[in-house]
Design a protein around this motif. Structure first.
Motif, short mmCIF file in Angstrom:
data_model
loop_
_atom_site.label_atom_id
_atom_site.label_comp_id
_atom_site.label_asym_id
_atom_site.label_seq_id
_atom_site.Cartn_x
_atom_site.Cartn_y
_atom_site.Cartn_z
N PRO A 331 51.52 33.51 41.96
CA PRO A 331 51.35 34.96 41.77
C PRO A 331 51.89 35.45 40.43
CG PRO A 331 52.98 34.49 43.48
CD PRO A 331 52.28 33.21 43.17
N THR A 332 52.95 34.84 39.94
CA THR A 332 53.47 35.22 38.62
C THR A 332 52.48 34.83 37.52
OG1 THR A 332 55.74 34.96 39.42
CG2 THR A 332 55.41 34.98 37.04
N ALA A 333 51.88 33.65 37.64
CA ALA A 333 50.90 33.21 36.65
C ALA A 333 49.70 34.14 36.61
CB ALA A 333 50.44 31.78 36.97
N VAL A 334 49.21 34.56 37.77
CA VAL A 334 48.08 35.48 37.81
C VAL A 334 48.46 36.81 37.15
CG1 VAL A 334 46.57 36.81 39.34
CG2 VAL A 334 47.05 34.41 39.84
N GLY A 335 49.68 37.29 37.39
CA GLY A 335 50.16 38.50 36.74
C GLY A 335 50.20 38.37 35.23
N PHE A 336 50.66 37.19 34.75
CA PHE A 336 50.67 36.95 33.30
C PHE A 336 49.25 37.06 32.72
CE2 PHE A 336 54.63 33.97 33.36
CZ PHE A 336 55.46 35.08 33.35
N VAL A 337 48.29 36.44 33.38
CA VAL A 337 46.92 36.43 32.85
C VAL A 337 46.34 37.84 32.84
CG1 VAL A 337 44.58 35.59 33.28
CG2 VAL A 337 46.52 34.03 33.46
N ILE A 338 46.62 38.61 33.87
CA ILE A 338 46.16 40.01 33.87
C ILE A 338 46.78 40.77 32.71
CG2 ILE A 338 46.19 42.19 35.17
CD1 ILE A 338 46.05 40.51 37.72
N ASP A 339 48.06 40.53 32.46
CA ASP A 339 48.72 41.18 31.32
C ASP A 339 48.10 40.74 30.00
OD1 ASP A 339 50.39 42.61 32.95
OD2 ASP A 339 52.11 41.26 32.73
N TYR A 340 47.77 39.44 29.87
CA TYR A 340 47.13 38.96 28.65
C TYR A 340 45.78 39.64 28.45
CZ TYR A 340 50.50 35.10 28.92
OH TYR A 340 51.64 34.35 29.00
N ALA A 341 45.02 39.75 29.55
CA ALA A 341 43.71 40.40 29.45
C ALA A 341 43.86 41.87 29.08
CB ALA A 341 42.96 40.26 30.78
N GLY A 342 44.86 42.54 29.65
CA GLY A 342 45.11 43.94 29.29
C GLY A 342 45.48 44.09 27.83
N GLY A 343 46.24 43.13 27.32
CA GLY A 343 46.62 43.19 25.92
C GLY A 343 45.44 43.11 24.98
N LEU A 344 44.40 42.39 25.40
CA LEU A 344 43.21 42.27 24.55
C LEU A 344 42.48 43.60 24.37
CD1 LEU A 344 41.72 38.89 25.87
CD2 LEU A 344 43.01 39.28 23.76
N VAL A 345 42.67 44.53 25.32
CA VAL A 345 42.01 45.85 25.21
C VAL A 345 43.03 46.95 24.94
CG1 VAL A 345 40.07 45.16 26.66
CG2 VAL A 345 42.11 46.14 27.73
N GLY A 346 44.22 46.54 24.48
CA GLY A 346 45.22 47.52 24.09
C GLY A 346 45.99 48.15 25.22
N ARG A 347 46.07 47.48 26.38
CA ARG A 347 46.84 48.02 27.50
C ARG A 347 47.91 47.03 27.93
NH1 ARG A 347 42.76 51.32 31.55
NH2 ARG A 347 41.72 52.55 29.95
N GLU A 348 48.92 47.55 28.57
CA GLU A 348 50.00 46.71 29.10
C GLU A 348 50.17 47.02 30.58
OE1 GLU A 348 53.50 47.26 26.81
OE2 GLU A 348 52.58 46.63 24.92
#
Length: 487
Positions: A331-348
């Motif tokens: 679950p932590t890894a999935v959260g990291f990936v969602i955060d990485y994807a958000g960073g690509l569009v300027g969101r955190e």
């Protein structure tokens, strides 16, 4: 075709067994040497770069590889139960004479025991604030957090510190506690294997000879060893004396003590109640046997909480166990990936807390489903097969519940894999599906406590998320109507 529980496994050839024994011993010796060169010695504990000590890392990886390979080679069973015990003991000998390996947790135990022994509540303050003289040996992330362990272990920790008389003596005492836990578990394995119809030689080999046991439970002196010993002792009493008030109370007390070492043991309790029922599962029988069992559990929790004078403050300490964030937790890894994807569009999005919360909800649903399956399956069996199947169904359900706990928990450390390993070794028919992840987990930690996951955060998170998605798709396809027929 799946073999029946009692189907004997072929004996390994004498040459293969001898090669495995001495390859594993060579691996244990290399790990011990690596421990003295770069183990978790009681010095200041910065976050190290593993490549600063290439010889230590090379010895460690070579030793781990030999130990994992030898364990894997005999995963279907050692030549005999006695041979498995002797070999596991032989491999443990070099690891008994090393500094703590694979983790600095034992220094946290020592400081928490020191804190309690000096009249400070370890659930209300961190060991640094309490003034522990050995705080520099504790990993920085845990210096300001309260103890996440139950009152029984806090009492044991204070006893170890008092008897040890200093840090080195305390570490020796903690290692002796860990050895006692492993020996208690070892004593219970043949009885549990007989109850489930599994080969005792296979159960002993899988549960005791793996590198996670020698490196982390014994050399690392983790309190998981004490928890597992108490857990298996309670379950053995249940499968041998189901339905009898006295044994049920005693078994409940042992299981309650396991919970007051590490709260993880609580997921086993619903399945322990099923193991306590003699004969066919009925609501009335479950309430009767479960009532006696619950009395023993609650009694152990109440007595240790009162004796320690700490009450239930340890429950609050559990909330800080997720401070560590690593991709080895799905679950932590999935959260990291969602955060990485958000960073690509300027969101955190800060998704890690949300994915962890969702995983805990999924864990509750999964444990409930496993319990319902373990409750229902024996009710469909005829009387001739009921007595043989009932203990195995309950223990396998408990083992799978621990698998779900490890997979869906907010954090994962390699020694967590020993929780389900001990029960699956006596209850699972096939071995590769759980032996392979345990072998992989053995490669994560370095001798000084550094985790290789720290140095591979982004690629590790992506790989773990891909694995989670792949397993989810596979599970959905397997669950489609007609999937079994088409396969």
């Amino acid at each position: 075709m799946t073999a029946s529980p009692g189907t004997p496994q072929p004996d390994p050839s004498p040459g293969a067994a001898r090669l495995a024994r001495y390859a594993g011993l060579a691996g244990a010796v290399l790990l011990a040497v690596a421990g003295w060169l770069g183990g978790a010695l009681p010095r200041a504990a910065p976050v190290p770069d593993p490549w600063d000590e290439p010889w230590t890392v090379a010895l460690w990886l070579a030793g781990t590889g030999l130990l994992v390979g030898a364990w894997w080679a005999l995963r279907r069973g050692a030549p005999s139960t006695r041979w498995a015990y002797l070999t596991a003991g032989l491999w443990a000998l070099p690891l008994l004479a090393t500094p703590p390996l694979g983790s600095r947790d034992v220094y946290s135990y020592a400081c928490q025991g020191w804190t309690y022994a000096h009249g400070v509540d370890p659930y209300a303050t961190g060991v640094a604030e309490a003034g522990c003289p050995w705080v520099d040996a504790v990993a920085p992330i845990w210096r300001d957090t309260p103890a996440p362990y139950g009152p029984f272990f806090v009492l044991l920790a204070a006893l170890a510190v008092t008897l040890g008389g200093g840090l080195v003596g305390a570490i020796v005492a903690f290692r002796l506690l860990a050895v006692a836990g492993v020996l208690l578990a070892a004593a219970c394995l043949p009885g549990l294997a007989r109850a489930t119809g599994m080969p005792a030689r296979r159960a002993a080999w899988l549960a005791l000879a793996g590198p996670l046991v020698g490196v982390h439970l014994i050399a690392g002196a983790h309190n998981d060893a004490v928890m597992l010993g108490l857990l298996l002792a309670g379950l053995l009493l249940l499968v041998r004396r189901p339905g009898r008030p006295g044994p049920l109370l005693l078994a409940g007390a042992l299981l309650g003590l396991a919970v007051t070492v590490k709260a993880t043991a609580v997921v086993v309790l619903p399945f322990a109640a099923l193991a306590a029922v003699p004969g066919r599962h009925t609501v009335r029988a479950l309430l009767r046997a479960g009532g006696w069992l619950a009395g023993g559990v609650l009694g152990a929790v109440a007595v240790t909480s009162l004796l320690s004078g700490l009450g239930l403050g340890w429950i609050g300490g559990l909330t800080r166990s997720g401070d560590s964030e690593q991709w080895t937790s799905p679950p932590t890894a999935v959260g990291f990936v969602i955060d990485y994807a958000g960073g690509l569009v300027g969101r955190e999005p800060g998704a890690v807390p949300a994915t962890r919360a969702a995983a805990l909800l999924l864990l509750a649903v999964t444990v409930a489903a496993l319990w319902w399956r373990a409750w229902s399956e024996p009710r469909r069996l005829d009387a001739a097969r009921l007595d043989a199947a009932r203990p195995r169904v309950a223990l396998l359900g408990a083992g799978l519940a621990l698998v779900a706990t490890v997979v869906l928990a907010p954090v994962f450390h390699p020694w967590y894999a020993t929780w389900p390993l001990a029960l699956l070794a006596v209850a699972a028919r096939r071995t590769t599906w759980f032996v392979a992840p345990c072998a992989a987990a053995a490669l994560l930690a370095l001798p000084d406590g550094a985790n290789l996951a720290r140095f591979s955060k982004a690629p590790g998170a992506l790989a773990m998320t891909a694995l989670v998605l792949g397993l989810a798709v596979w599970g959905l396809r397997l669950g489609r109507p007609g999937a079994a027929r088409s396969g």
